[in-house]
Design a protein around this motif. Structure first.
Motif, mmCIF file in Angstrom:
data_model
loop_
_atom_site.group_PDB
_atom_site.id
_atom_site.type_symbol
_atom_site.label_atom_id
_atom_site.label_comp_id
_atom_site.label_asym_id
_atom_site.label_seq_id
_atom_site.Cartn_x
_atom_site.Cartn_y
_atom_site.Cartn_z
ATOM 1 N N GLU A 42 6.660 -0.175 4.755
ATOM 2 C CA GLU A 42 6.082 -0.221 6.278
ATOM 3 C C GLU A 42 5.739 1.314 6.573
ATOM 4 N N ASP A 43 6.263 2.371 5.616
ATOM 5 C CA ASP A 43 6.191 3.782 6.248
ATOM 6 C C ASP A 43 4.889 4.356 5.023
ATOM 7 N N LEU A 44 4.482 3.499 4.273
ATOM 8 C CA LEU A 44 3.405 4.086 3.231
ATOM 9 C C LEU A 44 2.211 4.599 4.153
ATOM 10 N N GLN A 48 -1.492 6.063 0.065
ATOM 11 C CA GLN A 48 -0.451 5.471 -0.825
ATOM 12 C C GLN A 48 -0.847 3.938 -0.911
ATOM 13 N N LEU A 49 -1.211 3.221 -0.194
ATOM 14 C CA LEU A 49 -1.620 1.899 0.076
ATOM 15 C C LEU A 49 -2.863 1.761 -0.917
ATOM 16 N N GLN A 50 -3.820 2.657 -0.782
ATOM 17 C CA GLN A 50 -5.255 2.749 -1.441
ATOM 18 C C GLN A 50 -4.884 2.684 -3.057
ATOM 19 N N SER A 51 -3.827 3.774 -3.291
ATOM 20 C CA SER A 51 -3.481 3.723 -4.610
ATOM 21 C C SER A 51 -2.464 2.820 -5.334
ATOM 22 N N ILE A 52 -2.026 1.975 -4.674
ATOM 23 C CA ILE A 52 -1.382 0.616 -5.025
ATOM 24 C C ILE A 52 -2.414 -0.401 -5.175
ATOM 25 N N GLU A 53 -3.519 -0.307 -4.292
ATOM 26 C CA GLU A 53 -4.728 -1.468 -4.403
ATOM 27 C C GLU A 53 -5.450 -1.264 -5.522
#
Length: 81
Positions: A42-44, A48-53
């Motif tokens: 929840e704190d990304l 970081q979310l783009q990198s995971i995607e």
């Protein structure tokens, strides 16, 4: 409801063999920690979310290398430095 639930839990605890009590205490500690702390996901940050995607997209399109190849690339990188 809370009093009823606590009563049920208390009755069940009375039937648990002593050798499991430490595990129950550890699990209760875990539940307490989980209830009072945010999930790290929840704190990304947006980055970081783009990198995971991007990583998920790589997996979905087969843009991956096996462990042996990855280790070879890493070794080559360190040798070049």
């Amino acid at each position: 409801m809370k009093v009823e639930a606590l009563s049920i839990i208390n009755n069940k605890l009375k039937t648990i063999p002593d050798n499991f009590l430490n595990e129950i205490v550890a699990y209760l500690d875990f539940i307490s920690f989980k209830a009072t702390n945010n999930d790290w996901a929840e704190d990304l940050t947006p980055q970081q979310l783009q990198s995971i995607e991007r990583g998920q997209n790589d997996l979905n399109t087969g843009n991956t290398v096996n462990h042996k190849e990855a280790m070879s690339r890493i070794k080559a990188h360190f040798k070049s430095k």
